[in-house]
Design a protein around this motif. Structure first.
Motif, PDB file in Angstrom:
ATOM      1  N   LYS A 225     -30.981  17.867   1.015  1.00 44.33           N
ATOM      2  CA  LYS A 225     -29.796  18.365   1.728  1.00 44.33           C
ATOM      3  C   LYS A 225     -29.192  19.474   0.873  1.00 44.33           C
ATOM      4  O   LYS A 225     -28.424  19.234  -0.051  1.00 44.33           O
ATOM      5  CB  LYS A 225     -28.779  17.243   1.944  1.00 44.33           C
ATOM      6  N   TRP A 226     -29.565  20.713   1.158  1.00 48.46           N
ATOM      7  CA  TRP A 226     -29.184  21.854   0.339  1.00 48.46           C
ATOM      8  C   TRP A 226     -27.687  22.045   0.183  1.00 48.46           C
ATOM      9  O   TRP A 226     -27.221  22.326  -0.921  1.00 48.46           O
ATOM     10  CB  TRP A 226     -29.860  23.119   0.847  1.00 48.46           C
TER      11      TRP A 226
ATOM     12  N   PHE B  27     -25.781  22.014  -3.426  1.00 50.08           N
ATOM     13  CA  PHE B  27     -24.941  23.116  -3.885  1.00 50.08           C
ATOM     14  C   PHE B  27     -23.585  22.598  -4.360  1.00 50.08           C
ATOM     15  O   PHE B  27     -23.092  22.996  -5.411  1.00 50.08           O
ATOM     16  CB  PHE B  27     -24.750  24.151  -2.770  1.00 50.08           C
ATOM     17  N   PHE B  28     -22.972  21.713  -3.559  1.00 52.93           N
ATOM     18  CA  PHE B  28     -21.671  21.170  -3.953  1.00 52.93           C
ATOM     19  C   PHE B  28     -21.776  20.360  -5.233  1.00 52.93           C
ATOM     20  O   PHE B  28     -20.862  20.391  -6.071  1.00 52.93           O
ATOM     21  CB  PHE B  28     -21.075  20.313  -2.832  1.00 52.93           C
ATOM     22  N   ALA B  29     -22.863  19.642  -5.427  1.00 55.45           N
ATOM     23  CA  ALA B  29     -23.042  18.869  -6.658  1.00 55.45           C
ATOM     24  C   ALA B  29     -23.153  19.785  -7.877  1.00 55.45           C
ATOM     25  O   ALA B  29     -22.536  19.523  -8.917  1.00 55.45           O
ATOM     26  CB  ALA B  29     -24.285  17.987  -6.543  1.00 55.45           C
ATOM     27  N   PHE B  30     -23.929  20.862  -7.747  1.00 50.31           N
ATOM     28  CA  PHE B  30     -24.046  21.818  -8.860  1.00 50.31           C
ATOM     29  C   PHE B  30     -22.717  22.528  -9.126  1.00 50.31           C
ATOM     30  O   PHE B  30     -22.357  22.765 -10.275  1.00 50.31           O
ATOM     31  CB  PHE B  30     -25.141  22.848  -8.593  1.00 50.31           C
ATOM     32  N   ALA B  31     -21.999  22.865  -8.060  1.00 51.61           N
ATOM     33  CA  ALA B  31     -20.706  23.531  -8.232  1.00 51.61           C
ATOM     34  C   ALA B  31     -19.704  22.612  -8.928  1.00 51.61           C
ATOM     35  O   ALA B  31     -18.965  23.046  -9.818  1.00 51.61           O
ATOM     36  CB  ALA B  31     -20.164  23.983  -6.881  1.00 51.61           C
ATOM     37  N   ALA B  32     -19.695  21.337  -8.553  1.00 49.29           N
ATOM     38  CA  ALA B  32     -18.787  20.381  -9.193  1.00 49.29           C
ATOM     39  C   ALA B  32     -19.161  20.185 -10.661  1.00 49.29           C
ATOM     40  O   ALA B  32     -18.284  20.137 -11.533  1.00 49.29           O
ATOM     41  CB  ALA B  32     -18.817  19.052  -8.447  1.00 49.29           C
ATOM     42  N   ALA B  33     -20.458  20.092 -10.947  1.00 45.60           N
ATOM     43  CA  ALA B  33     -20.900  19.953 -12.334  1.00 45.60           C
ATOM     44  C   ALA B  33     -20.522  21.189 -13.145  1.00 45.60           C
ATOM     45  O   ALA B  33     -20.107  21.074 -14.308  1.00 45.60           O
ATOM     46  CB  ALA B  33     -22.407  19.722 -12.383  1.00 45.60           C
ATOM     47  N   SER B  34     -20.623  22.355 -12.538  1.00 44.27           N
ATOM     48  CA  SER B  34     -20.231  23.590 -13.228  1.00 44.27           C
ATOM     49  C   SER B  34     -18.739  23.600 -13.538  1.00 44.27           C
ATOM     50  O   SER B  34     -18.324  24.054 -14.615  1.00 44.27           O
ATOM     51  CB  SER B  34     -20.571  24.813 -12.375  1.00 44.27           C
TER      52      SER B  34
ATOM     53  N   VAL C  44     -13.826  21.795  -4.677  1.00 45.56           N
ATOM     54  CA  VAL C  44     -15.274  21.675  -4.456  1.00 45.56           C
ATOM     55  C   VAL C  44     -15.632  20.250  -4.056  1.00 45.56           C
ATOM     56  O   VAL C  44     -16.402  20.032  -3.108  1.00 45.56           O
ATOM     57  CB  VAL C  44     -16.059  22.110  -5.714  1.00 45.56           C
ATOM     58  N   MET C  45     -15.078  19.263  -4.754  1.00 44.08           N
ATOM     59  CA  MET C  45     -15.394  17.871  -4.416  1.00 44.08           C
ATOM     60  C   MET C  45     -14.837  17.526  -3.039  1.00 44.08           C
ATOM     61  O   MET C  45     -15.490  16.807  -2.269  1.00 44.08           O
ATOM     62  CB  MET C  45     -14.847  16.932  -5.486  1.00 44.08           C
ATOM     63  N   GLY C  46     -13.650  18.044  -2.714  1.00 43.32           N
ATOM     64  CA  GLY C  46     -13.080  17.791  -1.389  1.00 43.32           C
ATOM     65  C   GLY C  46     -13.936  18.361  -0.275  1.00 43.32           C
ATOM     66  O   GLY C  46     -14.212  17.681   0.720  1.00 43.32           O
ATOM     67  N   PHE C  47     -14.381  19.614  -0.447  1.00 45.76           N
ATOM     68  CA  PHE C  47     -15.247  20.220   0.557  1.00 45.76           C
ATOM     69  C   PHE C  47     -16.590  19.494   0.643  1.00 45.76           C
ATOM     70  O   PHE C  47     -17.152  19.336   1.722  1.00 45.76           O
ATOM     71  CB  PHE C  47     -15.481  21.697   0.259  1.00 45.76           C
TER      72      PHE C  47
ATOM     73  N   LYS D 189     -16.050  16.297   2.553  1.00 41.82           N
ATOM     74  CA  LYS D 189     -15.802  16.649   3.949  1.00 41.82           C
ATOM     75  C   LYS D 189     -17.123  16.989   4.656  1.00 41.82           C
ATOM     76  O   LYS D 189     -17.369  16.553   5.783  1.00 41.82           O
ATOM     77  CB  LYS D 189     -14.845  17.838   3.998  1.00 41.82           C
ATOM     78  N   LYS D 190     -17.963  17.768   3.988  1.00 44.44           N
ATOM     79  CA  LYS D 190     -19.267  18.140   4.548  1.00 44.44           C
ATOM     80  C   LYS D 190     -20.154  16.907   4.743  1.00 44.44           C
ATOM     81  O   LYS D 190     -20.822  16.751   5.759  1.00 44.44           O
ATOM     82  CB  LYS D 190     -19.946  19.159   3.626  1.00 44.44           C
ATOM     83  N   LYS D 191     -20.131  16.006   3.758  1.00 47.02           N
ATOM     84  CA  LYS D 191     -20.944  14.800   3.847  1.00 47.02           C
ATOM     85  C   LYS D 191     -20.497  13.929   5.016  1.00 47.02           C
ATOM     86  O   LYS D 191     -21.323  13.364   5.727  1.00 47.02           O
ATOM     87  CB  LYS D 191     -20.857  14.011   2.543  1.00 47.02           C
ATOM     88  N   LYS D 192     -19.197  13.829   5.236  1.00 39.40           N
ATOM     89  CA  LYS D 192     -18.676  13.050   6.355  1.00 39.40           C
ATOM     90  C   LYS D 192     -19.131  13.639   7.685  1.00 39.40           C
ATOM     91  O   LYS D 192     -19.567  12.918   8.571  1.00 39.40           O
ATOM     92  CB  LYS D 192     -17.153  12.993   6.300  1.00 39.40           C
TER      93      LYS D 192
END
Length: 61
Positions: free
Chosen positions: A5-6, A10-17, A44-47, A50-53
């Motif tokens: 799930k691209w 992306f959100f995971a990498f952005a949050a880690a960054s 980033v975590m909120g978005f 939200k996307k996952k939901k």
């Protein structure tokens, strides 16, 4: 094997960054950097959640 799930990746990498940025800002003793990275992390975590939901409701997960 499941599909990647691209957007979620992306959100995971952005949050880690953002988390890495917080650590670097602490090392540099930059209060502004810590605050900026913390706010970015919250957004980033909120978005991401939200996307996952939305993906779960659409049956894509």
């Amino acid at each position: 094997m499941q599909q990647i799930k691209w957007p979620l990746l992306f959100f995971a990498f952005a949050a880690a960054s953002c988390m890495i940025g917080i650590g670097i800002a602490i090392g540099e003793r930059s209060v502004l950097g810590v605050i900026a990275c913390t706010v970015a992390l919250i957004f980033v975590m909120g978005f991401g959640f939200k996307k996952k939901k939305k993906m779960r409701e659409a049956g894509e997960l």
